[in-house]
Write a protein that holds these residues in place. Structure first.
Motif, PDB file in Angstrom:
ATOM      1  N   UNK A  74       0.902  -0.989   0.074  1.00  0.00           N
ATOM      2  CA  UNK A  74       0.061   0.022  -0.074  1.00  0.00           C
ATOM      3  C   UNK A  74       0.821   1.254  -0.107  1.00  0.00           C
ATOM      4  N   UNK A  75       1.870   1.294  -0.856  1.00  0.00           N
ATOM      5  CA  UNK A  75       2.789   2.377  -0.819  1.00  0.00           C
ATOM      6  C   UNK A  75       3.022   2.721  -2.515  1.00  0.00           C
ATOM      7  N   UNK A  76       3.201   4.154  -2.464  1.00  0.00           N
ATOM      8  CA  UNK A  76       3.576   4.640  -3.783  1.00  0.00           C
ATOM      9  C   UNK A  76       4.950   4.605  -4.073  1.00  0.00           C
ATOM     10  N   UNK A  77       5.588   4.737  -5.300  1.00  0.00           N
ATOM     11  CA  UNK A  77       6.975   4.781  -5.616  1.00  0.00           C
ATOM     12  C   UNK A  77       7.154   5.508  -6.904  1.00  0.00           C
ATOM     13  N   UNK A  78       8.380   6.179  -7.270  1.00  0.00           N
ATOM     14  CA  UNK A  78       8.548   6.881  -8.416  1.00  0.00           C
ATOM     15  C   UNK A  78       9.820   5.926  -9.164  1.00  0.00           C
ATOM     16  N   UNK A  79       9.668   5.553 -10.276  1.00  0.00           N
ATOM     17  CA  UNK A  79      10.683   4.867 -10.944  1.00  0.00           C
ATOM     18  C   UNK A  79      10.874   5.589 -12.084  1.00  0.00           C
ATOM     19  N   UNK A  80      12.571   5.586 -12.608  1.00  0.00           N
ATOM     20  CA  UNK A  80      12.611   6.030 -13.972  1.00  0.00           C
ATOM     21  C   UNK A  80      11.859   5.265 -14.840  1.00  0.00           C
ATOM     22  N   UNK A  81      11.327   5.628 -15.927  1.00  0.00           N
ATOM     23  CA  UNK A  81      10.622   5.081 -17.039  1.00  0.00           C
ATOM     24  C   UNK A  81      11.299   3.725 -17.415  1.00  0.00           C
ATOM     25  N   UNK A  82      12.829   4.027 -17.606  1.00  0.00           N
ATOM     26  CA  UNK A  82      13.694   3.106 -18.432  1.00  0.00           C
ATOM     27  C   UNK A  82      14.254   2.041 -17.138  1.00  0.00           C
ATOM     28  N   UNK A  83      13.824   2.238 -15.923  1.00  0.00           N
ATOM     29  CA  UNK A  83      14.227   1.345 -14.814  1.00  0.00           C
ATOM     30  C   UNK A  83      14.032  -0.361 -15.421  1.00  0.00           C
ATOM     31  N   UNK A  84      15.169  -1.012 -15.160  1.00  0.00           N
ATOM     32  CA  UNK A  84      15.181  -2.395 -15.618  1.00  0.00           C
ATOM     33  C   UNK A  84      13.803  -3.160 -14.728  1.00  0.00           C
ATOM     34  N   UNK A  85      13.577  -2.778 -13.693  1.00  0.00           N
ATOM     35  CA  UNK A  85      12.361  -3.418 -12.811  1.00  0.00           C
ATOM     36  C   UNK A  85      11.051  -3.317 -13.747  1.00  0.00           C
ATOM     37  N   UNK A  86      10.662  -1.915 -14.345  1.00  0.00           N
ATOM     38  CA  UNK A  86       9.799  -1.974 -15.088  1.00  0.00           C
ATOM     39  C   UNK A  86       9.577  -2.624 -16.335  1.00  0.00           C
ATOM     40  N   UNK A  87      11.050  -2.686 -17.021  1.00  0.00           N
ATOM     41  CA  UNK A  87      10.968  -3.242 -18.112  1.00  0.00           C
ATOM     42  C   UNK A  87      10.583  -4.711 -17.984  1.00  0.00           C
ATOM     43  N   UNK A  88      10.909  -5.436 -16.902  1.00  0.00           N
ATOM     44  CA  UNK A  88      10.865  -6.791 -16.519  1.00  0.00           C
ATOM     45  C   UNK A  88       9.086  -6.962 -16.160  1.00  0.00           C
ATOM     46  N   UNK A  89       8.424  -5.871 -16.094  1.00  0.00           N
ATOM     47  CA  UNK A  89       6.956  -6.027 -15.660  1.00  0.00           C
ATOM     48  C   UNK A  89       6.355  -5.826 -17.008  1.00  0.00           C
ATOM     49  N   UNK A  90       6.893  -5.239 -18.131  1.00  0.00           N
ATOM     50  CA  UNK A  90       6.239  -5.074 -19.349  1.00  0.00           C
ATOM     51  C   UNK A  90       6.502  -6.326 -20.127  1.00  0.00           C
ATOM     52  N   UNK A  91       6.871  -7.318 -19.879  1.00  0.00           N
ATOM     53  CA  UNK A  91       7.142  -8.624 -20.622  1.00  0.00           C
ATOM     54  C   UNK A  91       5.678  -9.135 -20.875  1.00  0.00           C
ATOM     55  N   UNK A  92       5.570  -9.575 -21.957  1.00  0.00           N
ATOM     56  CA  UNK A  92       4.273 -10.540 -22.305  1.00  0.00           C
ATOM     57  C   UNK A  92       4.008 -11.382 -21.329  1.00  0.00           C
ATOM     58  N   UNK A  93       2.814 -11.806 -21.039  1.00  0.00           N
ATOM     59  CA  UNK A  93       2.386 -12.753 -20.249  1.00  0.00           C
ATOM     60  C   UNK A  93       2.344 -12.306 -18.531  1.00  0.00           C
ATOM     61  N   UNK A  94       2.644 -11.151 -18.426  1.00  0.00           N
ATOM     62  CA  UNK A  94       2.562 -10.542 -17.042  1.00  0.00           C
ATOM     63  C   UNK A  94       1.729  -9.510 -17.012  1.00  0.00           C
ATOM     64  N   UNK A  95       0.445  -9.896 -16.116  1.00  0.00           N
ATOM     65  CA  UNK A  95      -0.549  -9.195 -16.127  1.00  0.00           C
ATOM     66  C   UNK A  95      -0.480  -8.133 -14.894  1.00  0.00           C
TER      67      UNK A  95
END
Length: 95
Positions: A74-95
């Motif tokens: 229940x927290x917010x966070x701010x990531x750089x748009x090119x952060x590798x963590x976000x790129x992993x989340x954008x992989x197909x099959x992850x909802x």
């Protein structure tokens, strides 16, 4: 539009929150909380609160940073748009 991701086998779901969906007051609160955390220093150079605030807000507004809400913590966070963590989340099959 909120974009939700299931990050791995556990129940955690995170959401990318469009900053234009937040009121000015809510966005100010999120940014202030974020820059007050340990580890958001600018190194040896002293930077004013106003400069830090403007820097984070500009990045959120121009899309080079994204606001994330984590259901589990229940927290917010701010990531750089090119952060590798976000790129992993954008992989197909992850909802």
């Amino acid at each position: 539009m909120f974009i939700a991701y299931k990050a791995g086998p556990g129940p955690m779901t995170i959401h990318k929150i469009p900053v234009n969906k937040l009121s000015a007051k809510a966005l100010r609160g999120v940014i202030n909380e974020f820059i007050s955390r340990d580890g958001t220093d600018y190194g040896e150079i002293e930077v004013s609160w106003e400069t830090k605030f403007r820097h984070v807000k500009d990045k959120l507004k121009n899309g080079s940073a994204v606001l994330i809400f984590d259901d589990e913590t229940e927290t917010t966070n701010i990531f750089l748009a090119n952060d590798p963590v976000l790129k992993r989340l954008d992989r197909p099959g992850i909802k």
